[in-house]
Write an enzyme that holds these catalytic residues in place. Structure first.
Site, PDB file in Angstrom:
ATOM      1  N   LYS A  64      -0.694  -9.801  -2.361  1.00  0.00           N
ATOM      2  CA  LYS A  64      -0.349  -8.506  -2.981  1.00  0.00           C
ATOM      3  C   LYS A  64       0.228  -8.631  -4.392  1.00  0.00           C
ATOM      4  CE  LYS A  64       0.429  -5.623   1.108  1.00  0.00           C
ATOM      5  NZ  LYS A  64       1.339  -4.695   1.764  1.00  0.00           N
ATOM      6  N   ASP A 100       1.283   1.843  -0.283  1.00  0.00           N
ATOM      7  CA  ASP A 100       2.301   1.707   0.766  1.00  0.00           C
ATOM      8  C   ASP A 100       3.434   2.720   0.571  1.00  0.00           C
ATOM      9  OD1 ASP A 100       1.170  -0.305   2.298  1.00  0.00           O
ATOM     10  OD2 ASP A 100       2.090  -1.922   1.142  1.00  0.00           O
TER      11      ASP A 100
HETATM   12  P1  NAP Z   1       7.646 -10.311   3.897  1.00  0.00           P
HETATM   13  O1  NAP Z   1       7.527  -9.943   2.463  1.00  0.00           O
HETATM   14  O2  NAP Z   1       7.279 -11.673   4.343  1.00  0.00           O
HETATM   15  O3  NAP Z   1       9.170  -9.995   4.351  1.00  0.00           O
HETATM   16  C1  NAP Z   1       9.587 -10.307   5.653  1.00  0.00           C
HETATM   17  C2  NAP Z   1      10.974  -9.712   5.900  1.00  0.00           C
HETATM   18  O4  NAP Z   1      11.310  -9.920   7.279  1.00  0.00           O
HETATM   19  C3  NAP Z   1      12.078 -10.358   5.077  1.00  0.00           C
HETATM   20  O5  NAP Z   1      13.080  -9.399   4.802  1.00  0.00           O
HETATM   21  C4  NAP Z   1      12.596 -11.439   6.050  1.00  0.00           C
HETATM   22  O6  NAP Z   1      13.932 -11.833   5.820  1.00  0.00           O
HETATM   23  C5  NAP Z   1      12.516 -10.684   7.359  1.00  0.00           C
HETATM   24  N1  NAP Z   1      12.436 -11.546   8.541  1.00  0.00           N
HETATM   25  C6  NAP Z   1      11.372 -12.288   8.935  1.00  0.00           C
HETATM   26  N2  NAP Z   1      11.676 -12.943  10.084  1.00  0.00           N
HETATM   27  C7  NAP Z   1      12.957 -12.608  10.395  1.00  0.00           C
HETATM   28  C8  NAP Z   1      13.828 -12.958  11.447  1.00  0.00           C
HETATM   29  N3  NAP Z   1      13.448 -13.783  12.442  1.00  0.00           N
HETATM   30  N4  NAP Z   1      15.082 -12.421  11.476  1.00  0.00           N
HETATM   31  C9  NAP Z   1      15.476 -11.579  10.481  1.00  0.00           C
HETATM   32  N5  NAP Z   1      14.689 -11.205   9.450  1.00  0.00           N
HETATM   33  C10 NAP Z   1      13.447 -11.724   9.395  1.00  0.00           C
HETATM   34  O7  NAP Z   1       6.753  -9.331   4.820  1.00  0.00           O
HETATM   35  P2  NAP Z   1       6.394  -7.784   4.541  1.00  0.00           P
HETATM   36  O8  NAP Z   1       5.073  -7.721   3.879  1.00  0.00           O
HETATM   37  O9  NAP Z   1       7.567  -7.126   3.921  1.00  0.00           O
HETATM   38  O10 NAP Z   1       6.167  -7.262   6.049  1.00  0.00           O
HETATM   39  C11 NAP Z   1       7.243  -7.144   6.949  1.00  0.00           C
HETATM   40  C12 NAP Z   1       6.774  -6.466   8.237  1.00  0.00           C
HETATM   41  O11 NAP Z   1       6.273  -5.161   7.950  1.00  0.00           O
HETATM   42  C13 NAP Z   1       5.617  -7.195   8.936  1.00  0.00           C
HETATM   43  O12 NAP Z   1       5.848  -7.119  10.329  1.00  0.00           O
HETATM   44  C14 NAP Z   1       4.398  -6.378   8.578  1.00  0.00           C
HETATM   45  O13 NAP Z   1       3.390  -6.443   9.571  1.00  0.00           O
HETATM   46  C15 NAP Z   1       5.000  -4.975   8.513  1.00  0.00           C
HETATM   47  N6  NAP Z   1       4.251  -4.071   7.626  1.00  0.00           N
HETATM   48  C16 NAP Z   1       3.782  -2.914   8.148  1.00  0.00           C
HETATM   49  C17 NAP Z   1       3.088  -2.023   7.336  1.00  0.00           C
HETATM   50  C18 NAP Z   1       2.557  -0.746   7.900  1.00  0.00           C
HETATM   51  O14 NAP Z   1       1.673  -0.142   7.271  1.00  0.00           O
HETATM   52  N7  NAP Z   1       3.041  -0.290   9.036  1.00  0.00           N
HETATM   53  C19 NAP Z   1       2.889  -2.309   5.976  1.00  0.00           C
HETATM   54  C20 NAP Z   1       3.409  -3.528   5.465  1.00  0.00           C
HETATM   55  C21 NAP Z   1       4.084  -4.399   6.312  1.00  0.00           C
HETATM   56  P3  NAP Z   1      14.279 -13.084   4.885  1.00  0.00           P
HETATM   57  O15 NAP Z   1      14.247 -12.569   3.475  1.00  0.00           O
HETATM   58  O16 NAP Z   1      15.622 -13.498   5.327  1.00  0.00           O
HETATM   59  O17 NAP Z   1      13.231 -14.124   5.144  1.00  0.00           O
END
Ligand code: NAP
Length: 279
Positions: A64, A100
């Protein structure tokens, strides 16, 4: 039209399900495929796209941010959020958008409009999705945005990037009494972390046992559809919103940017629920 989604991995993506169902119902002649593109093949893929092999793409993890350098123009919040999840091609020009922000705020306003207008928002997470969610709320001039992330400095960086948006922003320690107080006093609580996903061992967010009636709890995770957080919130009498709605509304905006057609939101939801059940 040749459309699709690039990511790595990407085979789990539900986007082909909803875009193919939408195109079929509208009688549009288009295909929507997944393209698994490792980072070192991104440049080649972008060249093929620019040369006409595809007409429009969605972009997912981990590309992205990386695709931004190939864009001739940015629109729809892409510059503000610093990430592109949708690319349109006009001739040999690539135009990057971030749908988004629209997808998230539309999901909240369509399903819980009266609550969306309230002021105190707690966001768990500081990754790419959190950026879009925080900008969406900041655009609505909410009163206060509280950000809690496992890695505190990432929450601080997100808060810094929001400076000047017109609402108060605070960063909370992930495991603290302040967080517990903020859970109690928030109007809307949003999980943007991966916590609660089937593939992640942690299932609960710190402080979430203090959720209560009168709050809106949104989880943007949609595998499983009812996450442990949403189950907990329902039991406490709070209103809940699952992550499939954000997925659908961001896809709806992408679809309209590519085709000019209105996206059949309800049909998309039915097809996605069927696909999730068959998983
Ligand atoms: P990302 O940039 O990799 O960010 C991941 C986030 O989750 C960070 O804040 C990370 O914290 C936290 N995290 C991961 N594992 C964790 C754990 N075990 N305990 C506590 N915090 C944890 O990913 P993203 O793109 O933001 O996506 C995050 C989630 O949103 C995913 O599940 C994705 O599938 C979902 N999502 C959904 C949509 C939708 O349309 N519904 C759109 C986008 C994303 P740290 O900074 O501490 O690593």
């Amino acid at each position: 039209m040749v459309l699709g989604v690039i990511g790595h991995p990407v085979s789990h993506s539900l986007s082909p399900v909803m875009h193919s169902a939408a195109a079929k119902s509208l009688g549009l002649d288009l295909t929507y495929d997944t393209y698994d593109v490792p980072p070192d093949e991104l440049e080649d893929l972008m060249d093929r796209f620019r040369n006409g092999d595809m007409d429009g793409l969605n972009v997912t993890v981990p590309h992205k941010v990386a695709v931004m350098e190939y864009m001739n123009e940015l629109m729809d919040n892409a510059e503000k959020v610093g990430a592109v999840n949708t690319i349109c091609r006009k001739g040999d020009k690539l135009i990057g958008a971030n749908t988004d922000v629209y997808g998230f705020i539309t999901s909240v306003e369509k399903n819980a409009g009266e609550i969306a207008a309230r002021g105190r928002i707690l966001v768990y997470g500081a990754g790419g999705a959190a950026r879009a969610v925080c900008h969406a709320f900041a655009d609505r001039n909410v009163e206060r945005l509280l950000i809690a992330n496992r890695t505190r400095h990432k929450a601080e960086a997100l808060a810094d990037s929001l400076t000047g948006v017109g609402c108060a922003i605070d960063v909370l320690d992930y495991e603290s009494n302040n967080l517990v107080d903020s859970v109690r006093s928030a109007d809307i609580i949003v999980n943007t972390t991966s916590v609660g996903m089937e593939s992640v061992s942690e299932k609960f967010l710190p402080g979430s046992e203090n959720i209560h009636q009168g709050q809106l709890v949104v989880d943007i995770v949609y595998r499983p559809l009812e996450t442990p957080l949403l189950r907990q919130a329902k039991r406490a009498g709070a209103m809940t919103l699952d992550g499939l709605w954000m997925l659908i509304h961001q896809g709806a905006r992408s679809f309209t940017l590519w085709t000019g057609a209105e996206f059949p939101v309800e049909l998309a939801r039915v097809s996605l629920l069927k696909a999730l059940n068959e998983d």
